[in-house]
Design a protein around this motif. Structure first.
Motif, short mmCIF file in Angstrom:
data_model
loop_
_atom_site.label_atom_id
_atom_site.label_comp_id
_atom_site.label_asym_id
_atom_site.label_seq_id
_atom_site.Cartn_x
_atom_site.Cartn_y
_atom_site.Cartn_z
N PRO A 57 -11.72 -14.69 68.76
CA PRO A 57 -10.81 -13.63 68.32
C PRO A 57 -11.04 -13.31 66.84
N CYS A 58 -10.75 -12.08 66.46
CA CYS A 58 -10.97 -11.64 65.07
C CYS A 58 -9.75 -10.88 64.57
N THR A 59 -9.58 -10.92 63.26
CA THR A 59 -8.50 -10.20 62.60
C THR A 59 -9.06 -9.50 61.37
N CYS A 80 -7.32 -5.06 71.81
CA CYS A 80 -7.23 -4.73 70.39
C CYS A 80 -5.84 -4.18 70.08
N THR A 94 -17.78 -9.82 62.06
CA THR A 94 -16.77 -9.63 63.11
C THR A 94 -17.44 -9.43 64.46
N THR A 114 -2.76 -4.93 60.07
CA THR A 114 -3.63 -5.92 60.69
C THR A 114 -4.12 -5.43 62.04
N TRP A 115 -5.43 -5.50 62.23
CA TRP A 115 -6.05 -5.23 63.52
C TRP A 115 -6.45 -6.57 64.11
N THR A 116 -6.08 -6.80 65.35
CA THR A 116 -6.49 -8.02 66.04
C THR A 116 -7.36 -7.64 67.24
N THR A 138 -7.47 -7.41 58.08
CA THR A 138 -6.20 -7.10 57.41
C THR A 138 -6.46 -6.43 56.07
N ARG A 180 -9.00 -9.65 70.59
CA ARG A 180 -9.06 -10.91 71.35
C ARG A 180 -9.87 -10.72 72.63
#
Length: 125
Positions: A80-82, A10, A71, A93-95, A84, A97
């Motif tokens: 994977p998620c984002t 993350c 999510t 933005t949080w990612t 924003t 994976r």
């Protein structure tokens, strides 16, 4: 040593919407479950929401109360998620994976990998 462990990497990034500055990573976190990964984002959004402008706060609460479940389901499918939100002229933005975490050799283990013997410490004189 144990084998690889499934988890999630993350990150939180910020970037000026005007494009004058490049993205900057603010934080990173290693999560070992989908709930732990989306909880990291949720805690961050709840923490900063009082300081956000009204549009960004609405984006944050929309994710928290509606899209968070989507999510988590995506993460459970190893997608994977984002997340924003945009506050004033800053995009946050949080990612998340899916990753495999590889085990590290413990220094106190009786048998270190062969490559450990080839390590030469760097010395400055």
């Amino acid at each position: 040593m144990n084998g690889p462990t499934h988890g999630y990497w993350c990150e939180c990034w910020t970037e000026e919407v005007t494009g004058t500055g490049g993205p900057a990573r603010l934080a990173s976190f290693d999560a070992y479950s989908a709930p732990q990964a989306d909880r990291w984002v949720a805690i961050a959004l709840r923490t900063i929401s009082p300081a956000l402008d009204s549009d960004a706060s609405d984006e944050a609460w929309t994710w928290l109360h509606g899209k968070r479940a989507e999510t988590r389901r995506a993460l459970m499918r190893s997608e994977p998620c984002t997340v924003t939100i945009t506050h004033a002229d800053v995009r946050i933005t949080w990612t998340i994976r899916p990753v495999l975490f590889l085990p590290l050799a413990h220094r106190q283990d009786a048998e270190l990998p062969a490559c450990a013997r080839s390590f030469k410490p760097h010395r400055t004189d």
